[in-house]
Design an enzyme around this catalytic site. Structure first.
Site, short mmCIF file in Angstrom:
data_model
loop_
_atom_site.label_atom_id
_atom_site.label_comp_id
_atom_site.label_asym_id
_atom_site.label_seq_id
_atom_site.Cartn_x
_atom_site.Cartn_y
_atom_site.Cartn_z
N ASP A 70 -4.70 6.56 5.28
CA ASP A 70 -3.31 6.19 4.94
C ASP A 70 -2.70 7.27 4.05
O ASP A 70 -3.41 7.87 3.24
CB ASP A 70 -3.30 4.88 4.12
CG ASP A 70 -3.97 3.73 4.88
OD1 ASP A 70 -3.87 3.73 6.12
OD2 ASP A 70 -4.60 2.88 4.23
N ASP A 76 -0.86 4.33 -5.62
CA ASP A 76 -2.27 4.15 -5.22
C ASP A 76 -3.16 4.98 -6.11
O ASP A 76 -4.18 4.51 -6.64
CB ASP A 76 -2.45 4.73 -3.81
CG ASP A 76 -2.21 3.72 -2.73
OD1 ASP A 76 -2.04 2.54 -3.07
OD2 ASP A 76 -2.20 4.09 -1.56
N GLU A 99 -11.38 2.40 -2.17
CA GLU A 99 -10.72 2.87 -0.94
C GLU A 99 -10.23 4.30 -1.13
O GLU A 99 -10.15 5.07 -0.19
CB GLU A 99 -9.54 1.97 -0.58
CG GLU A 99 -8.79 2.51 0.64
CD GLU A 99 -7.74 1.56 1.21
OE1 GLU A 99 -6.78 1.24 0.50
OE2 GLU A 99 -7.93 1.13 2.35
N GLU A 100 -9.92 4.64 -2.39
CA GLU A 100 -9.30 5.95 -2.63
C GLU A 100 -10.31 7.08 -2.77
O GLU A 100 -9.93 8.24 -2.94
CB GLU A 100 -8.44 5.88 -3.90
CG GLU A 100 -7.37 4.78 -3.88
CD GLU A 100 -6.45 4.88 -2.67
OE1 GLU A 100 -6.01 3.83 -2.16
OE2 GLU A 100 -6.18 6.01 -2.21
N ASP A 118 -10.23 -2.17 -4.03
CA ASP A 118 -9.07 -1.56 -3.40
C ASP A 118 -7.99 -1.59 -4.48
O ASP A 118 -7.39 -2.64 -4.72
CB ASP A 118 -8.65 -2.37 -2.16
CG ASP A 118 -7.52 -1.67 -1.41
OD1 ASP A 118 -7.18 -2.11 -0.29
OD2 ASP A 118 -6.97 -0.69 -1.97
N LEU A 120 -4.96 -0.61 -4.93
CA LEU A 120 -3.61 -1.08 -4.63
C LEU A 120 -3.49 -1.24 -3.12
O LEU A 120 -3.20 -0.30 -2.40
CB LEU A 120 -2.56 -0.10 -5.17
CG LEU A 120 -1.26 -0.74 -5.66
CD1 LEU A 120 -1.51 -1.88 -6.63
CD2 LEU A 120 -0.37 0.29 -6.34
N ASP A 121 -3.74 -2.47 -2.66
CA ASP A 121 -3.68 -2.71 -1.21
C ASP A 121 -2.24 -3.04 -0.81
O ASP A 121 -1.49 -3.66 -1.55
CB ASP A 121 -4.58 -3.90 -0.85
CG ASP A 121 -4.43 -4.23 0.62
OD1 ASP A 121 -4.99 -3.51 1.44
OD2 ASP A 121 -3.70 -5.19 0.94
N GLU A 277 -12.18 -5.20 0.66
CA GLU A 277 -11.08 -6.11 1.01
C GLU A 277 -11.65 -7.45 1.47
O GLU A 277 -11.46 -8.48 0.84
CB GLU A 277 -10.19 -5.48 2.09
CG GLU A 277 -9.34 -4.34 1.56
CD GLU A 277 -8.63 -3.53 2.65
OE1 GLU A 277 -9.01 -3.61 3.83
OE2 GLU A 277 -7.69 -2.79 2.30
P1 P6P Z 1 -0.45 -3.71 9.88
C1 P6P Z 1 -1.82 -2.93 4.23
O1 P6P Z 1 -1.87 -1.58 4.65
C2 P6P Z 1 -3.01 -3.65 4.86
O2 P6P Z 1 -4.20 -3.05 4.48
C3 P6P Z 1 -3.00 -5.11 4.45
O3 P6P Z 1 -2.53 -5.29 3.16
C4 P6P Z 1 -2.07 -5.73 5.48
O4 P6P Z 1 -2.32 -7.09 5.72
C5 P6P Z 1 -2.34 -4.90 6.73
O5 P6P Z 1 -2.86 -3.64 6.27
C6 P6P Z 1 -1.09 -4.65 7.52
O6 P6P Z 1 -1.48 -3.87 8.63
O7 P6P Z 1 -1.25 -2.97 10.91
O8 P6P Z 1 -0.09 -5.11 10.33
O9 P6P Z 1 0.72 -2.95 9.33
#
Ligand code: P6P
Length: 327
Positions: A70, A76, A99-100, A118, A120-121, A277
């Site tokens: 990402d 993040d 994750e980072e 994670d 900052l998810d 996660e």
């Molecule tokens: P998509 C955010 O990047 C994430 O990791 C989760 O927080 C979220 O539910 C999902 O990915 C969203 O992914 O493919 O639906 O955009």
């Protein structure tokens, strides 16, 4: 905690609550309590930065990428620095999986705990002011304290977690965690800089009418997933997908519902990460009476083979996940 003690404890600060419940920790000599406090401290710092993201120029992509591929948002990276620094200073963590970061970080050789986080998810939501979250899992170190970190320390299955939780930076900021004795939610009081117990003994409703999935990917879902979604529509359920895992999970924990990130053509093993996660949210879900699987197997029984491995994720109200599995 029995109901009467819980009743008395609404409004307790997080510190007081941790202290009152320290006797539950098998190895109770304060380290896990201190570790939870270190996490709460870092959460307060990240919360402050998230809340003013639009004001100081920390918005927008940093131009680098994380392990997940990402685009790394500045927040993040900041959040990862804040949590890493707080946990290093706290002294209780020997290894940090994030994750980072590509590999784990050696923090304190005398630390008895391993943390997977994670920081900052949902980072793609930062710039559009949608709720985002921190997710963490805590394991006991397997190898001898003081010695080198072993593979066995950092690749532990979810069932080995001693604690897990999340922080939701939303319309209010909450910290929700479990140490294996139920789930409790704390709301941050900005003016006092304290988390107060606001949601004692959280229970996930056994059934629900909300399903959370990115239907834009529906063409690549498996037939069983497509059939389950059709069943939700036939039952006139509500579709709610915030696109921020912690926010979607938290709503389902309170109201009942199911969150699904299944295998897709782009991500055959799903998009979400097992170690920092899915395992944490699976622990919370089960402790609150819910269920978490990869569509077949209990998430917390999956033996990890890689730090950043992905897994399909079906989590939420017991009856909804069981029904989804039956398709
Ligand atoms: P998509 C955010 O990047 C994430 O990791 C989760 O927080 C979220 O539910 C999902 O990915 C969203 O992914 O493919 O639906 O955009």
């Amino acid at each position: 905690m029995e109901a009467s003690r819980i009743g008395e404890s609404i409004g307790f600060t997080l510190d007081r609550f941790i202290k009152n419940n320290q006797d539950q920790f098998q190895y109770a000599n304060g380290e896990l309590s201190q570790l939870l406090r270190d996490i709460a401290l870092a959460a307060k710092v990240v919360n402050r930065e998230v809340n003013k993201a639009g004001l100081i120029d920390i918005m927008g992509p940093l131009g680098s990428q994380n392990m997940a591929g990402d685009d790394q948002q500045k927040l993040d990276v900041l959040a990862n620095i804040r949590f890493t620094r707080a946990l290093k200073k706290g002294g209780e963590v020997c290894a940090l999986i994030s994750e980072e970061s590509e590999s784990y970080e050696d923090l304190n050789n005398n630390g008895k705990y391993v943390i997977a986080i994670d920081p900052l998810d949902g980072s793609s939501n930062i710039d559009v002011n949608v709720s985002i979250g921190t997710i963490f899992s805590i394991y006991r170190r397997i190898s001898k304290v003081g010695g080198p970190i072993q593979q066995a320390d950092i690749l532990q299955k979810g069932a080995e977690q001693v604690a897990a939780g999340y922080i939701l930076y939303g319309s209010s900021t909450m910290m929700v965690y479990t140490t294996g004795y139920g789930v409790n939610g704390f709301t941050f009081e900005q003016s006092l800089g304290e988390f107060f117990l606001s949601h004692p003994d959280m229970q996930m409703p056994e059934d629900g009418k909300i399903y959370s999935i990115n239907e834009g990917l529906a063409n690549s879902f498996s037939e069983p997933v497509k059939k389950y979604l059709q069943d939700c529509k036939d039952k006139k359920m509500t579709a709610r997908y915030i696109g921020s895992l912690v926010a979607d999970f938290h709503r389902n924990l309170l109201k009942g519902g199911i969150y699904i990130y299944p295998s897709t053509s782009k991500d055959p093993n799903g998009k979400l990460r097992l170690m920092y996660e899915c395992n944490a949210l699976a622990f919370i879900a089960e402790q609150a009476g819910g269920v978490a699987t990869d569509g077949k197997n209990r998430i917390m029984d999956i033996e990890p083979t890689a730090l950043h491995q992905r897994t399909p994720f079906f989590v939420g109200s017991k009856k909804m996940v069981k029904l989804a599995e039956s398709f």
